[in-house]
Design a protein around this motif. Structure first.
Motif, mmCIF file in Angstrom:
data_model
loop_
_atom_site.group_PDB
_atom_site.id
_atom_site.type_symbol
_atom_site.label_atom_id
_atom_site.label_comp_id
_atom_site.label_asym_id
_atom_site.label_seq_id
_atom_site.Cartn_x
_atom_site.Cartn_y
_atom_site.Cartn_z
ATOM 1 N N UNK A 308 97.707 15.749 51.990
ATOM 2 C CA UNK A 308 95.972 16.100 51.769
ATOM 3 C C UNK A 308 95.976 17.288 52.687
ATOM 4 N N UNK A 309 96.696 17.840 53.928
ATOM 5 C CA UNK A 309 96.536 18.406 55.222
ATOM 6 C C UNK A 309 97.748 19.905 54.243
ATOM 7 N N UNK A 310 98.346 19.574 53.853
ATOM 8 C CA UNK A 310 99.869 20.018 52.864
ATOM 9 C C UNK A 310 98.728 21.125 52.177
ATOM 10 N N UNK A 311 98.009 20.627 51.383
ATOM 11 C CA UNK A 311 97.269 20.994 49.927
ATOM 12 C C UNK A 311 96.044 21.692 50.585
ATOM 13 N N UNK A 312 96.159 21.766 51.751
ATOM 14 C CA UNK A 312 94.750 22.147 52.060
ATOM 15 C C UNK A 312 94.975 23.680 52.977
ATOM 16 N N UNK A 313 96.020 23.480 53.442
ATOM 17 C CA UNK A 313 96.555 24.342 54.488
ATOM 18 C C UNK A 313 97.074 24.946 53.708
ATOM 19 N N UNK A 353 89.113 19.261 45.170
ATOM 20 C CA UNK A 353 91.484 18.979 44.780
ATOM 21 C C UNK A 353 92.248 18.500 45.993
ATOM 22 N N UNK A 354 91.956 19.255 47.351
ATOM 23 C CA UNK A 354 92.571 18.733 48.361
ATOM 24 C C UNK A 354 92.693 17.377 48.953
ATOM 25 N N UNK A 355 91.977 16.646 48.596
ATOM 26 C CA UNK A 355 91.361 14.621 48.866
ATOM 27 C C UNK A 355 92.969 14.453 47.185
ATOM 28 N N UNK A 356 93.169 15.387 46.392
ATOM 29 C CA UNK A 356 93.662 14.487 45.669
ATOM 30 C C UNK A 356 95.302 13.594 45.413
ATOM 31 N N UNK A 357 95.995 14.056 46.114
ATOM 32 C CA UNK A 357 97.489 13.708 46.782
ATOM 33 C C UNK A 357 96.776 11.934 47.112
ATOM 34 N N UNK A 358 95.765 12.010 47.860
ATOM 35 C CA UNK A 358 95.185 10.560 48.973
ATOM 36 C C UNK A 358 94.808 9.316 47.969
ATOM 37 N N UNK A 359 93.790 10.739 46.368
ATOM 38 C CA UNK A 359 93.271 9.838 45.827
ATOM 39 C C UNK A 359 94.693 8.742 45.030
ATOM 40 N N UNK A 360 95.553 10.406 44.820
ATOM 41 C CA UNK A 360 96.369 9.705 43.411
ATOM 42 C C UNK A 360 97.628 8.238 44.215
ATOM 43 N N UNK A 361 97.807 8.826 45.605
ATOM 44 C CA UNK A 361 97.975 7.246 46.154
ATOM 45 C C UNK A 361 97.380 6.059 46.058
ATOM 46 N N UNK A 443 87.507 12.471 54.003
ATOM 47 C CA UNK A 443 87.274 13.718 54.622
ATOM 48 C C UNK A 443 86.912 13.486 56.401
ATOM 49 N N UNK A 444 85.779 12.341 56.268
ATOM 50 C CA UNK A 444 84.837 11.644 57.698
ATOM 51 C C UNK A 444 86.011 11.714 58.465
ATOM 52 N N UNK A 445 86.160 10.850 57.798
ATOM 53 C CA UNK A 445 87.792 10.260 59.002
ATOM 54 C C UNK A 445 88.604 11.523 59.518
ATOM 55 N N UNK A 446 88.714 12.085 59.077
ATOM 56 C CA UNK A 446 89.582 13.443 59.072
ATOM 57 C C UNK A 446 88.674 13.837 60.124
ATOM 58 N N UNK A 447 86.927 14.491 60.371
ATOM 59 C CA UNK A 447 86.767 15.333 60.184
ATOM 60 C C UNK A 447 86.377 14.243 62.296
ATOM 61 N N UNK A 448 85.309 12.883 62.375
ATOM 62 C CA UNK A 448 85.185 12.151 63.216
ATOM 63 C C UNK A 448 86.047 11.068 64.062
#
Length: 711
Positions: A308-313, A353-361, A443-448
């Motif tokens: 997800x980091x790679x997809x977003x960044x 869509x940046x979180x799609x890789x996490x959803x796929x796994x 998202x909230x795990x990544x943020x907080x």
């Protein structure tokens, strides 16, 4: 005109695996007309003019469950060209019970003996040709799991559909056959010739739906009933039991003549050995917890997070954004339009869509667990627990489905016959976090809570806890009191999932996820950008403090103030999440105003919206995970509850649960930090009230038992 092949068989016979193998990516999934039982059909690979229809898994064609009604109506009324009857060769007697009914419908049947590799491994021998001759069917041995002879089975079905139907097997004997012959003689001018035996048997069983379809005269019904009563008197049993007993007598003789079992061995099968551990009374729950923790650890915390980091960044943050900005500037597009497309649409939808890789796994892990047979054990384990609290294990099946999407979870409640259990399942099933809600969790795990290995699985088990505790409390009300519906299911043998089957499941779930991003979320991102960049004075370049969005958010912020995120940004994100849960991440991504498009900067900016407080972030997370689901799921719940009253009860309970849970966590957390307000008093009062309703004696227990005994 396209040829239609119907796949029919018992639950867990390998029917879905065969369907996936024969149709690949040509599947269409919808609902049967008038009901919400899932309807799957697809084109046979290499044959555009051949449609494969996957019927619901059933044990018989008696109209006791919705699945049986759907399958029966399709076979009798739609009349497919041929039936591929998938038989679990490891449990042949039970499977042939359905076969004896299918051959009576008058449609050519190809007996497809699945899992023959397991039969041979055990040393058993099945004379499939002899069985086919006795039943008047073509036969073939396959292994759907290993794609052995699956295409050949479809080709045989295509060829056999054009051949003349063979004679019916002699299932019934003595006075039963005598009565059936009289019934056939009485109705032979009223039904199609090929369905004469089917209707005769159903009339003998006093099948209400069949009787209604034929619209027979009173005199004819009395004449038929006299023959049935004579047979019942002679055999000292009711008509339906007589038919059932003679079917099994016929099957037992058939099996004894055609099946040779290997010598009985003391050693247990591999599945039995595994089940001794994973379904153990003491180990089952810890193992389930460990497995689900591993699923979320891989999909959300480690591998999924890195992708997800790679997809977003890189993908969205650099490639797509820079290319879009440069391209739009090159063709002379104005700055406001570039901002709309890049900041509003690309950044908003891209955040989702940046979180799609996490959803796929996540979907990949869950599909492997489902296809391997483990999730069937989980339903068995949870039934043992649920039943202690007055819930049915049948309710857990929709909740398992709900980890993908809340809509099919609600629809799956249709399989629950008891109306009270069904209503409660609809009300509670969406508390299990779906794929869209897991995006908010990610998202909230990544943020907080960066790097936390407990937040994601914690939400899953908290949802399970809410379901159990709510069920305990609701069962003590007059609306839901009573004994739970019985739960009976066959546990399939463990097996290694097929790559194709798993990938099809992952693709179906991911596709639905992305379609939502390309439609609902796309539209919402445009609306939010427009509200954010326009105000009473017109277009605003950067001054969102005077935008319509801020005024709307501030008008709603007071609702969320007791929850800790009473800012206009938190209010707007929470309200937009009711359109689609993923929209919460898209809205926060648009409002964050990050220094760059990198994941770290976006996370820092969103964290700033919550004042850098983990407690506020957790409160926001809990509210948006455990309040009412997206608008599509809400609409589905209204429809499935069957009335506006129950629809509003469902919506109100879900909103109240999310709000109260978030309120209690934030206020008690603030109390620990030394803050005491009116909200703290309310939170403590709510916790006491909840404890009372959970722990109080059941005032309807005697009534419920009385009703059960009378029944």
């Amino acid at each position: 005109m396209a040829m239609k092949i119907a796949l029919a068989g018992n639950p867990n016979c390998g029917k879905t695996t065969l369907f996936n193998d024969l149709t690949g990516s040509t599947q269409y999934v919808g609902n049967w007309p008038g009901v919400t039982v899932e309807k799957k059909e697809g084109r046979l690979i290499g044959h555009k003019d051949v449609i494969i229809q996957d019927l619901p898994g059933i044990y018989s064609l008696s109209p006791y469950t919705l699945e049986e009604v759907v399958s029966r109506n399709y076979l009798v009324n739609e009349k497919p060209d041929v039936i591929l009857n998938i038989v679990d060769a490891t449990n042949i007697e039970r499977n042939l019970y359905l076969t004896t009914q299918l051959v009576e419908i008058g449609i050519p049947v190809v007996l497809t003996f699945n899992m023959m590799d397991l039969v041979k491994k055990k040393g058993d021998q099945i004379d499939t040709k002899k069985l086919g001759q006795e039943l008047g069917c073509e036969t073939i041995e396959i292994s759907a799991l290993h794609s052995e002879n699956t295409r050949k089975a479809a080709e045989i079905a295509v060829q056999y559909a054009e051949k003349k139907k063979k004679d019916l097997p002699h299932v019934f004997t003595g006075s039963v056959e005598h009565a059936l012959a009289h019934i056939e003689e009485s109705i032979e001018d009223l039904v199609p010739k090929e369905q004469l035996r089917w209707y005769a048997v159903k009339l003998f069983e006093r099948d209400q739906k069949a009787t209604e379809n034929l619209q027979l005269s009173e005199d004819l019904l009395k004449h038929i009933d006299s023959h049935i009563k004579d047979c019942e008197a002679e055999m000292d049993d009711d008509a339906e039991s007589i038919i059932t007993n003679q079917r099994y007598t016929y099957i037992q003789k058939l099996v004894s003549d055609s099946v040779k079992k290997a010598g009985v061995k003391d050693e247990m099968t591999t599945s039995d050995k595994i089940d001794r551990i994973v379904t153990n009374r003491f180990l089952a729950l810890p193992i389930f917890a460990l497995i689900m923790w591993g699923v979320y650890y891989v999909s959300v915390t480690t591998i999924g997070s890195q992708l997800t980091d790679w997809t977003n960044d890189v993908f969205f943050g650099t490639w797509i954004t820079n290319a879009a900005s440069a391209g739009l500037k090159a063709v002379g597009v104005s700055a406001p339009v570039i901002s709309l497309l890049v900041d509003g649409v690309i950044n908003g939808v891209g955040t989702v869509l940046g979180f799609v890789p996490q959803m796929i796994i996540l979907f990949l892990c869950l599909s492997i667990l489902e296809d391997s047979g483990y999730m069937a054990r989980v339903a068995f384990i949870m039934d043992r627990i649920f039943r202690k609290f007055g819930l049915s294990g049948k309710s857990f099946i929709p909740m398992l489905i709900g980890t993908g999407c809340g809509v099919p979870a609600i629809m799956a409640s249709r399989t629950i016959e008891n109306e009270k259990d069904r209503r409660m399942t609809i009300l509670l099933s969406t508390f299990m976090p779906c794929g869209a809600k897991m995006e908010i969790v990610a998202m909230m795990t990544m943020v907080c809570f960066p790097g936390s290995i407990f937040v994601a699985p914690g939400m899953y088990f908290l949802g399970l806890g809410i379901v159990v505790l709510s069920g305990i409390a609701l069962k003590k009300t007059k609306y839901f009191s009573g004994d739970p519906a019985p739960f009976v299911m066959e546990l399939p043998a463990y097996h290694v999932p097929t790559v194709k089957g798993v990938l099809i499941h992952v693709w179906e779930r991911t596709k639905a996820f992305m379609i939502k991003a390309g439609t609902i979320i796309f539209s919402m991102c445009i609306v939010i950008w427009l509200l954010m960049h326009f105000g009473p004075s017109g277009f605003l370049a950067e001054d969102i403090d005077h935008s319509f969005l801020r005024y709307i958010g501030e008008g709603l912020a007071w609702i969320f103030k007791p929850l800790g995120f009473g800012t206009w940004q938190g209010a707007v994100a929470s309200v937009s999440a009711e359109v689609a849960k993923e929209q919460a991440t898209a809205t926060l991504g648009i409002l964050a105003h990050a220094a760059s498009d990198s994941s770290a900067d976006v996370a820092t900016a969103i964290n700033h919206l919550f004042g850098g407080s983990k407690l506020v972030g957790m409160s926001f997370l809990l509210f948006n995970i455990f309040d009412a689901p997206c608008m599509v799921a809400i609409a589905t719940a209204f429809r499935e509850q069957g009335s506006k009253k129950w629809g509003w009860i469902t919506f109100g309970y879900q909103m109240l649960m999310g709000y109260c849970l978030s309120l209690c966590v934030f206020q008690i957390g603030s109390l620990v930090s030394g803050s005491f307000t009116v909200g703290t008093v309310v939170a403590i009062a709510l916790m006491v009230i909840a404890a009372y309703f959970i722990c109080r004696p059941n005032p309807y227990k005697k009534t419920a038992v009385g009703r059960f005994n009378e029944a």
